[in-house]
Each structure stands twice: as C-alpha cells, then as structure tokens.
Design a protein around this motif. Sequence first.
Motif, PDB file in Angstrom:
ATOM      1  N   GLY A  35       0.807  -1.222   0.000  1.00  0.00           N
ATOM      2  CA  GLY A  35       0.000   0.000   0.000  1.00  0.00           C
ATOM      3  C   GLY A  35       0.832   1.260   0.000  1.00  0.00           C
ATOM      4  O   GLY A  35       2.064   1.232  -0.050  1.00  0.00           O
ATOM      5  N   ARG A  36       0.137   2.367   0.098  1.00  0.00           N
ATOM      6  CA  ARG A  36       0.790   3.680   0.137  1.00  0.00           C
ATOM      7  C   ARG A  36       1.032   4.157   1.566  1.00  0.00           C
ATOM      8  O   ARG A  36       1.800   5.090   1.785  1.00  0.00           O
ATOM      9  N   GLY A  37       0.345   3.576   2.539  1.00  0.00           N
ATOM     10  CA  GLY A  37       0.543   3.966   3.930  1.00  0.00           C
ATOM     11  C   GLY A  37       0.156   5.406   4.206  1.00  0.00           C
ATOM     12  O   GLY A  37       0.712   6.040   5.087  1.00  0.00           O
ATOM     13  N   GLU A  38      -0.832   5.920   3.481  1.00  0.00           N
ATOM     14  CA  GLU A  38      -1.231   7.322   3.620  1.00  0.00           C
ATOM     15  C   GLU A  38      -2.408   7.528   4.563  1.00  0.00           C
ATOM     16  O   GLU A  38      -2.876   8.652   4.729  1.00  0.00           O
ATOM     17  N   ALA A  39      -2.900   6.449   5.149  1.00  0.00           N
ATOM     18  CA  ALA A  39      -4.020   6.520   6.087  1.00  0.00           C
ATOM     19  C   ALA A  39      -3.905   5.327   7.031  1.00  0.00           C
ATOM     20  O   ALA A  39      -3.025   4.477   6.865  1.00  0.00           O
ATOM     21  N   PHE A  40      -4.783   5.287   8.019  1.00  0.00           N
ATOM     22  CA  PHE A  40      -4.815   4.125   8.898  1.00  0.00           C
ATOM     23  C   PHE A  40      -4.994   2.865   8.052  1.00  0.00           C
ATOM     24  O   PHE A  40      -5.809   2.837   7.128  1.00  0.00           O
ATOM     25  N   SER A  41      -4.250   1.816   8.383  1.00  0.00           N
ATOM     26  CA  SER A  41      -4.532   0.507   7.801  1.00  0.00           C
ATOM     27  C   SER A  41      -5.634  -0.122   8.649  1.00  0.00           C
ATOM     28  O   SER A  41      -5.896   0.327   9.780  1.00  0.00           O
ATOM     29  N   PRO A  42      -6.283  -1.160   8.148  1.00  0.00           N
ATOM     30  CA  PRO A  42      -7.291  -1.822   8.984  1.00  0.00           C
ATOM     31  C   PRO A  42      -6.739  -2.300  10.326  1.00  0.00           C
ATOM     32  O   PRO A  42      -7.403  -2.165  11.357  1.00  0.00           O
ATOM     33  N   THR A  43      -5.502  -2.818  10.337  1.00  0.00           N
ATOM     34  CA  THR A  43      -4.938  -3.262  11.617  1.00  0.00           C
ATOM     35  C   THR A  43      -4.556  -2.078  12.500  1.00  0.00           C
ATOM     36  O   THR A  43      -4.609  -2.188  13.730  1.00  0.00           O
ATOM     37  N   ASP A  44      -4.196  -0.936  11.911  1.00  0.00           N
ATOM     38  CA  ASP A  44      -3.974   0.276  12.707  1.00  0.00           C
ATOM     39  C   ASP A  44      -5.267   0.662  13.421  1.00  0.00           C
ATOM     40  O   ASP A  44      -5.245   1.087  14.584  1.00  0.00           O
ATOM     41  N   LEU A  45      -6.386   0.530  12.721  1.00  0.00           N
ATOM     42  CA  LEU A  45      -7.673   0.869  13.328  1.00  0.00           C
ATOM     43  C   LEU A  45      -7.992  -0.041  14.509  1.00  0.00           C
ATOM     44  O   LEU A  45      -8.558   0.410  15.505  1.00  0.00           O
TER      45      LEU A  45
END
Length: 134
Positions: A35-45
């Motif tokens: 991914g681009r890592g520009e937002a929360f990932s699902p696991t970050d959430l």
Amino acid sequence: MSTASARYTGQLRTEATHNASGNTIITDAPVDNHGRGEAFSPTDLVAASLGACMMTIMGIVAERHQLDLTSVTYEVTKHMAAEPRRIRQIDVQFRLPASLPEKERALLERAARTCPVALSLNPEIVQEVSFVYE
C-alpha cells in the motif's frame, strides 16, 4: 440500521462511513503490504480502537467519580507477526496526572483493561497496557 457502509476506492484504499453520524474514515494498505501507507490501515484501526475504547471506559468511570481526565494522553503501538500476517501485540501507554489518588488509579486501570474491545480481541494478541503518572 447497519453500523457502517464502505466502498473500495481502488489502489488498496477504502472509504467507510459511520451511518448514524455521516463521519468518514479512509483506510490504506501499509507500505510493507503493497500500500501507500497514507491513512490508517485496517490493523492500525484495531490498535487505535483498543486505545480509544480503554480511554472511553476510563472516561465513563471518571465522570461517575467526578475526575477530570482531559489532560490524559495515550499512545498505541501495533506489532505485526509475519506468518500468518496478523496483529501479534498492541501496546497502550496512558499518561495521567500524578495527582490522582491510588484508589482512583486502581478504578481507572481496571476499567481500561475491561473495555469491550480488549475483551473482544483474540486472546493470542498480547495487550501490553501501562499507566504513567506524571
């Protein structure tokens, strides 16, 4: 009514809407997973949800006991396992005022550890929770 509605927007990104409020969040795959890592990932959430849930339950207890937690902060760190790719551990560190008496500290710490997200996560996910009073 469903809790949320979401759509895939392409390039490993989703946009989810909280149906009751209309608030939206974007998720993006992390850089280490194409991914681009520009937002929360699902696991970050998931990790962020654990911290937010703990803080919310502590807030409920604080209101009940007339405690002011508006200066409390917390940090969440997610640790991933490679095979299979999954969350291995979530660290949550709370920073609270040193002026909180021992009795209230125990109440808040117990409340945090029994939040619904903490109780819902797979028991194989280590939850390392610490409370720093300063």
